[in-house]
Structure formats: C-alpha cells, structure tokens
Design a protein around this motif. Structure first.
Motif, PDB file in Angstrom:
ATOM      1  N   GLN A 168       0.837  -1.203   0.000  1.00 59.23           N
ATOM      2  CA  GLN A 168       0.000   0.000   0.000  1.00 59.23           C
ATOM      3  C   GLN A 168       0.873   1.256   0.000  1.00 59.23           C
ATOM      4  O   GLN A 168       0.564   2.247  -0.690  1.00 59.23           O
ATOM      5  CB  GLN A 168      -0.936  -0.001   1.211  1.00 59.23           C
ATOM      6  CG  GLN A 168      -2.001  -1.084   1.207  1.00 59.23           C
ATOM      7  CD  GLN A 168      -3.195  -0.783   0.298  1.00 59.23           C
ATOM      8  OE1 GLN A 168      -3.092  -0.066  -0.683  1.00 59.23           O
ATOM      9  NE2 GLN A 168      -4.348  -1.366   0.638  1.00 59.23           N
ATOM     10  N   GLU A 201       1.282   4.262  -2.921  1.00 58.97           N
ATOM     11  CA  GLU A 201       1.301   5.713  -2.726  1.00 58.97           C
ATOM     12  C   GLU A 201       2.418   6.335  -3.554  1.00 58.97           C
ATOM     13  O   GLU A 201       2.246   7.393  -4.163  1.00 58.97           O
ATOM     14  CB  GLU A 201       1.484   6.042  -1.243  1.00 58.97           C
ATOM     15  CG  GLU A 201       0.298   5.666  -0.370  1.00 58.97           C
ATOM     16  CD  GLU A 201       0.537   6.014   1.087  1.00 58.97           C
ATOM     17  OE1 GLU A 201       1.408   6.866   1.374  1.00 58.97           O
ATOM     18  OE2 GLU A 201      -0.161   5.433   1.945  1.00 58.97           O
ATOM     19  N   TYR A 247      -2.936   9.308  -2.236  1.00 58.12           N
ATOM     20  CA  TYR A 247      -3.840   8.225  -1.864  1.00 58.12           C
ATOM     21  C   TYR A 247      -4.795   7.831  -2.994  1.00 58.12           C
ATOM     22  O   TYR A 247      -5.851   7.232  -2.744  1.00 58.12           O
ATOM     23  CB  TYR A 247      -4.641   8.622  -0.620  1.00 58.12           C
ATOM     24  CG  TYR A 247      -3.755   8.926   0.573  1.00 58.12           C
ATOM     25  CD1 TYR A 247      -3.035   7.910   1.209  1.00 58.12           C
ATOM     26  CD2 TYR A 247      -3.617  10.223   1.051  1.00 58.12           C
ATOM     27  CE1 TYR A 247      -2.215   8.186   2.288  1.00 58.12           C
ATOM     28  CE2 TYR A 247      -2.797  10.507   2.132  1.00 58.12           C
ATOM     29  CZ  TYR A 247      -2.101   9.480   2.745  1.00 58.12           C
ATOM     30  OH  TYR A 247      -1.275   9.758   3.822  1.00 58.12           O
ATOM     31  N   LEU A 255      -5.399   4.030  -3.125  1.00 49.80           N
ATOM     32  CA  LEU A 255      -6.099   3.611  -1.918  1.00 49.80           C
ATOM     33  C   LEU A 255      -7.563   4.029  -1.969  1.00 49.80           C
ATOM     34  O   LEU A 255      -8.468   3.237  -1.667  1.00 49.80           O
ATOM     35  CB  LEU A 255      -5.420   4.208  -0.683  1.00 49.80           C
ATOM     36  CG  LEU A 255      -6.040   3.843   0.662  1.00 49.80           C
ATOM     37  CD1 LEU A 255      -5.897   2.354   0.946  1.00 49.80           C
ATOM     38  CD2 LEU A 255      -5.410   4.659   1.784  1.00 49.80           C
ATOM     39  N   ASN A 256      -7.828   5.272  -2.373  1.00 51.21           N
ATOM     40  CA  ASN A 256      -9.198   5.778  -2.396  1.00 51.21           C
ATOM     41  C   ASN A 256     -10.021   5.192  -3.534  1.00 51.21           C
ATOM     42  O   ASN A 256     -11.252   5.112  -3.443  1.00 51.21           O
ATOM     43  CB  ASN A 256      -9.196   7.302  -2.505  1.00 51.21           C
ATOM     44  CG  ASN A 256      -8.678   7.980  -1.254  1.00 51.21           C
ATOM     45  OD1 ASN A 256      -8.759   7.419  -0.164  1.00 51.21           O
ATOM     46  ND2 ASN A 256      -8.131   9.173  -1.403  1.00 51.21           N
ATOM     47  N   THR A 294      -7.899   0.217  -3.791  1.00 44.03           N
ATOM     48  CA  THR A 294      -7.328  -0.755  -2.841  1.00 44.03           C
ATOM     49  C   THR A 294      -7.689  -0.507  -1.386  1.00 44.03           C
ATOM     50  O   THR A 294      -6.998  -0.997  -0.490  1.00 44.03           O
ATOM     51  CB  THR A 294      -5.785  -0.807  -2.983  1.00 44.03           C
ATOM     52  OG1 THR A 294      -5.226   0.480  -2.653  1.00 44.03           O
ATOM     53  CG2 THR A 294      -5.384  -1.212  -4.387  1.00 44.03           C
ATOM     54  N   ALA A 295      -8.784   0.223  -1.114  1.00 43.58           N
ATOM     55  CA  ALA A 295      -9.235   0.313   0.271  1.00 43.58           C
ATOM     56  C   ALA A 295      -9.635  -1.071   0.776  1.00 43.58           C
ATOM     57  O   ALA A 295      -9.474  -1.399   1.955  1.00 43.58           O
ATOM     58  CB  ALA A 295     -10.406   1.286   0.385  1.00 43.58           C
ATOM     59  N   ASN A 296     -10.157  -1.889  -0.116  1.00 49.70           N
ATOM     60  CA  ASN A 296     -10.490  -3.288   0.181  1.00 49.70           C
ATOM     61  C   ASN A 296      -9.856  -4.145  -0.925  1.00 49.70           C
ATOM     62  O   ASN A 296     -10.539  -4.664  -1.802  1.00 49.70           O
ATOM     63  CB  ASN A 296     -12.005  -3.491   0.218  1.00 49.70           C
ATOM     64  CG  ASN A 296     -12.399  -4.900   0.619  1.00 49.70           C
ATOM     65  OD1 ASN A 296     -11.636  -5.627   1.256  1.00 49.70           O
ATOM     66  ND2 ASN A 296     -13.594  -5.316   0.225  1.00 49.70           N
ATOM     67  N   ASP A 330      -9.853  -3.936  -5.605  1.00 51.18           N
ATOM     68  CA  ASP A 330     -11.065  -4.527  -5.049  1.00 51.18           C
ATOM     69  C   ASP A 330     -11.714  -5.398  -6.125  1.00 51.18           C
ATOM     70  O   ASP A 330     -11.803  -5.017  -7.288  1.00 51.18           O
ATOM     71  CB  ASP A 330     -12.014  -3.406  -4.621  1.00 51.18           C
ATOM     72  CG  ASP A 330     -13.239  -3.898  -3.867  1.00 51.18           C
ATOM     73  OD1 ASP A 330     -13.786  -4.954  -4.219  1.00 51.18           O
ATOM     74  OD2 ASP A 330     -13.665  -3.198  -2.940  1.00 51.18           O
TER      75      ASP A 330
END
Length: 352
Positions: free
Chosen positions: A154, A158, A169, A172-173, A176-178, A281
């Motif tokens: 993660q 970034e 982010y 991530l946003n 890949t948050a999940n 995800d």
C-alpha cells in the motif's frame, strides 16, 4: 532514491520515505519508481519495513511443510478449497503458459469467515484459507508476513500514485481500500525426474494485477525480459522484487508496462519464493486514468492479448485469468461465478 549495484541490471529503490512525512523525499522515491516502471517494470525495494525475522520464520515453516509426504500435503489440496481457490497443489498441476510448471505450492488470500457478506453471497476467490495441521507455526508465519507485506505494498502504491502526478492516496481511495490480496508459497524442487529437468519452474508470463511483491530465498532463478534481452534478477538480502501487472498497464494507458518474466531453478537446491499480489477490489470498475487514456493500438504482444481492451469489474477479469491456471478446478468451481452479479456487487464502491 535509486541506487544501482554494478553487478545487477534492475534498479534498487529505498522506499523508506514513503512511510514518513518528508514530501521532498517521497517525491524522490516517486521519480525513481517512475523511471523503473517506464524502462522495465521491475525493480528491487529496500526499506519496506518488513522485519527480517518475519521472512526467516516463513521460510522455515514453508520448508517444513514441503518436506512432508505428499499424502499429508494433500490434506489441504486446492480441490478442498472450492471457489475460494486456496490450498496445496503438487508439481505439474499449475499451468503458467499453458504448460505444467516444475513447482508445487500453497495458495492463500484474505482469510474470510463463512458469515462474511461476500462469502455468503458466493463470490469466487473469497473465503477461508486451508491451514495444514503441520507444521504448527505455518499459519502464524503466513499471516504475519501477509500483513506486513500488504502494508508495504500500500505504501508503494502511494509512491506509484505520486509518480503518475496523482494524489498520494489515489489508488487507496479508488481501488485498494479493500484490495484483492493473493499470496503464494512456491517450492521449486532441486531433484526431479529426467523428463522434468528442462521444464520451467514458471513459464514466461506477465502478472495480471496491479503490483507484485516477491521475496526469494538465497538460491534465485527469476529471469526478467528487458529491452536488452533476458536478465537474471538474483536475490538481494533484505530486498523484495517488485513488478507491475497488466492492470496497472491498463490504468496508465501503457505509460507503465507489465513485463515478461520466468523462473528456472538451476541452483541444485530446493528453492522457495513468496509472491504477494496486491490488486484492486474485486468489485472495482476498471477505468483508465483520464489523462493517460490510450489513443492508439499497439501491435499484439507476446501472448496475443491486449489488457487495454478490458472494461468492467476487476473480479470478472481476474476470474477469466485464474481459470486458465488450473483448468480442472476452474471448470468445477468457477464456471458459475464468471461475473460479479449485480446482487453481489459492492453498492458503496464508487471509482474516483
């Protein structure tokens, strides 16, 4: 922050600043990542914050498992994992480039209980890991390593976000948050029947997700196809090998390219490797970055496929790939689940 050992052909990037607050240092790492991803799509990382004992324990427990008789290893055979796609496979049962690989292995992923919504909903590749009774320490070693390496991945994403001129982010946003986290423990035997001795441990292939983080034991065997031909990617103590996959090539419109690689164990020793795949995800809609959308069609690549033509949910793409690796399991367990059906989709997921 890129250094180069004169005996190596892949760059070595110290990712330590990605865990800190120094914006200037982070941007230096991002520039190094950008150069590596544009030139070859493979690089080493140090400063990943994975404790050395973590890998030491994982290697010891993995060697103990693969030393067991086949009958004991088959107690956690992949056929018992169903659509979750977890467990053990013996030598020759995995097909990387349409041919049996000279390796055996264990498949793991995010360990989900039976009452998890996605497991209840019948999502393929979601469920519980299969844990062998011996060696007793394997589960803890795998889970500890997966947690630490996912954190490193993660952070690396970034750096990739920054390398593309995006918000730190962004991945991530957006994706890949999940994340879809898949982890493999591979064993490449030293001694094989004569008929297997010229077989590849893993045939030439590109990974199909976002990012792969690979730990190797000291024996090596990984080879990477560069613009100047095939090169060795030998182990460096304390470093991981990282490479980008087809989905990152897709998202960047080909600005970053996934790279062909293969494995041959010529060391005379049993070799272990530990790839972790950090992917979008399962329900994420794959949409190229607008300013990097591709406006031309390249010549067909080595396998005749074009990752840029895919649109839809990442899970649909992933299922189309994994069923080729284990055709029998694919027919038995994934035929019913080749799409992420509307009732199974994550209604809260919105691509940024």
């Amino acid at each position: 922050m890129m250094t180069r050992d004169p005996m190596l052909s892949l760059p070595v990037i110290d990712m330590t600043p990605l865990f800190g607050d120094d914006d200037k240092a982070r941007q230096q790492v991002a520039r190094a990542i950008d150069t590596a991803c544009r030139k070859v799509g493979f690089f080493y990382v140090v400063g990943h914050a994975i404790p050395s004992q973590c890998l030491t324990d994982l290697e010891a427990e993995s060697r103990a498992f693969f030393a067991l008789p086949l009958t004991e290893k088959m107690q956690v055979a992949m056929a018992r994992g169903g659509a979750a796609w977890r467990g053990y496979f013996p030598v020759g049962n995995e097909l990387t480039s349409g041919k049996p690989d000279n390796k055996e292995g264990l498949y793991f992923g995010s360990d989900l209980p039976n009452d998890h919504p996605r497991v209840r909903g019948g999502w393929p590749l979601h469920g519980a890991n299969l844990w062998p009774s011996k060696p007793a320490g394997l589960r803890n070693a795998v889970e500890t390593y997966m947690t630490a390496t996912t954190r490193a991945g993660q952070a690396l994403l970034e750096g990739i976000s920054l390398s593309l001129g995006l918000d730190r982010y962004y991945f991530l946003n957006t994706y890949t948050a999940n994340p879809t986290v898949l982890f493999r423990v591979f064993h490449y035997p030293a001694e094989m029947p004569e008929s297997w001795r010229e077989s590849w441990g893993a045939g030439a292939h590109c990974d199909y997700g976002l990012l792969t983080l690979l730990a190797q034991d000291r024996y090596g065997g990984l080879e990477v196809k560069t613009p100047n031909g095939w090169i060795q990617a030998p182990p460096i103590e304390g470093a991981l090998v990282c490479n980008i996959g087809d989905m990152l090539e897709r998202l960047t419109g080909g600005t970053y390219r996934s790279t062909l690689h293969r494995v041959m164990n010529r060391s005379g020793h049993d070799r272990l490797s530990f790839p972790l795949f950090l992917d979008p995800d399962f329900a994420a809609e794959i949409v190229p970055l607008p300013r990097l959308a591709r406006d031309h069609i390249d010549a067909p690549r080595w396998d005749g496929e074009d990752p840029h033509i895919f649109s839809g949910r990442y899970g649909d793409y992933l299922l189309s790939k994994v069923a080729k690796v284990f055709p029998t399991l694919g027919a038995d367990h994934l035929e019913h689940g080749t799409t992420v059906s509307p009732e199974h989709q994550n209604k809260d997921f919105q691509p940024q």
